[in-house]
Design an enzyme around this catalytic site. Structure first.
Site, short mmCIF file in Angstrom:
data_model
loop_
_atom_site.label_atom_id
_atom_site.label_comp_id
_atom_site.label_asym_id
_atom_site.label_seq_id
_atom_site.Cartn_x
_atom_site.Cartn_y
_atom_site.Cartn_z
N HIS A 197 0.83 -1.19 -0.19
CA HIS A 197 0.09 -0.15 0.03
C HIS A 197 0.95 1.34 -0.04
O HIS A 197 0.36 2.17 -0.92
CB HIS A 197 -0.94 0.08 1.14
CG HIS A 197 -1.75 1.46 1.42
ND1 HIS A 197 -2.93 1.28 1.15
CD2 HIS A 197 -1.52 2.42 1.97
CE1 HIS A 197 -3.34 2.46 1.60
NE2 HIS A 197 -2.49 3.21 1.95
N GLU A 198 1.91 1.21 0.84
CA GLU A 198 2.70 2.59 0.96
C GLU A 198 3.49 2.61 -0.31
O GLU A 198 3.66 3.56 -0.91
CB GLU A 198 3.66 2.34 2.30
CG GLU A 198 2.97 2.24 3.61
CD GLU A 198 1.94 3.27 3.76
OE1 GLU A 198 1.93 4.58 3.46
OE2 GLU A 198 0.59 3.25 4.20
N HIS A 201 1.41 4.24 -3.00
CA HIS A 201 1.45 5.81 -2.66
C HIS A 201 2.63 6.61 -3.64
O HIS A 201 2.65 7.50 -4.31
CB HIS A 201 1.49 6.27 -1.46
CG HIS A 201 -0.04 6.15 -0.58
ND1 HIS A 201 -0.98 6.66 -1.26
CD2 HIS A 201 -0.01 5.74 0.54
CE1 HIS A 201 -1.78 6.38 -0.30
NE2 HIS A 201 -1.14 6.05 0.80
#
Ligand SMILES: [Zn+2]
Length: 176
Positions: free
Chosen positions: A115-116, A119
């Site tokens: 998920h990170e 980004h």
């Protein structure tokens, strides 16, 4: 002289053809390589590699590779006791934290890692509550173990790295 002119004309046509071929088939172009430095991710080094591998298995236009000696990384990963969070400076560049607050509450570490990285690859948070969405983050149940981007998320990242650099403003994203 005539031969030279013909040769130049043939070369020009070939060059044009080459450019057209690249435009028509972006998937055959070399992927953008982004180097990440997990040396400060403490106990999460393996899970950082796992998150990078998930993206490498999901997209074709960008590769996440461990930084090699003497090279400046595009992405740095840290760990602390706060929430996981990402500070992206531009598309493909920035740093993120593996936060123990989420890990200790039971959130799936590979999902956090992928998920990170998402980004950094230009995806915002989309708090849909759905486990099938990687970028739903903490809005999905704590029990969610899906660490893979859905088809739309993967396609968006491929598009972000398909050609000319997509302008992404510097942003901060927090897991919660
Ligand atoms: Zn997020």
């Amino acid at each position: 002289m005539l031969i030279r002119k013909i040769a130049a004309a043939v070369f020009a046509v070939l060059a044009l053809g080459g450019v057209q071929a690249v435009t028509a088939a972006p998937a055959t172009a070399a992927p953008r390589v982004l180097y990440y430095d997990a040396s400060q991710a403490q106990e999460f080094k393996a899970v950082v590699d796992q998150g990078a591998q998930i993206w490498n298995n999901s997209v074709t236009n960008v590769r996440l590779l461990p930084v090699t000696a003497g090279r400046t990384p595009n992405i740095r990963i840290y760990a602390d006791n706060g929430w996981p969070r990402t500070y992206s400076s531009s598309l493909g560049n920035g740093y993120w934290y593996m936060g123990r607050q989420a890990v200790n509450q039971g959130y799936n570490p590979p999902r956090i890692s992928a998920h990170e990285f998402g980004h950094i690859l230009g995806l915002p948070d989309r708090r849909t509550g759905l486990c099938a969405d990687l970028m739903s983050g903490s809005s999905a149940p704590v029990s969610c173990t899906n660490a893979n981007p859905n088809a739309t998320e993967a396609r968006t990242v491929n598009n972000n790295f398909a050609g000319a650099a997509v302008a992404v403003p510097s942003q901060v994203f927090a897991w919660r």
